[in-house]
Design an enzyme around this catalytic site. Sequence first.
Site: not given
Length: 193
Positions: A67-69, A104
Amino acid sequence: MRLILGSGSPRRRDLLAQIGVVADEIRPPEIDETPHKGELPRPYCIRMAAEKAQAITLNAGEVVLSADTTVALGRRILGKPEDANEATRFLRAMSGRRHSVITAVAVRTSDRLWQRDVVTAVKMKRLSDEELNSYLATNDWQGKAGGYGIQGPAGAFVPWIQGSFTSVVGLPITETAALLQAAGYPVWKGASS
């Protein structure tokens, strides 16, 4: 099926644990997280999650979750601040304004990739110098997109969100559970036993 968490984030491990999911192994990928010239926050975040998932070598029977924030102030990407000065700039820019937090998620098996992204609107109250300096002194800003974590002391600065709280923390749990299930990972296996 073995679950590989492609993230070193303790917040993501904690969020997965809330639904009884514990990764069999943690393998944070090493990738270049520099935004492309002119890249907008949402496409950047989606690309990062996919690249993280693709960077991890999988063995038979493994599924990876990455994931990426990203914090977005308009078209501007506010990543993890390098130091307290950058954290100060980020927090001052968001003070009294709305911004977006995009997380995401990418789930990958050896032959397929599933992705979702969640955009949450966040309102930050106007910060006084005392609030800002006291918060910076906690060092809670370190390693957090935009220089704050809603689940920590900075939660006192956020009177309103529209969207997913768990996404702002770092992993939209509803969407993540659906992606894992789509990939064949038994999310709710322990719930009935």
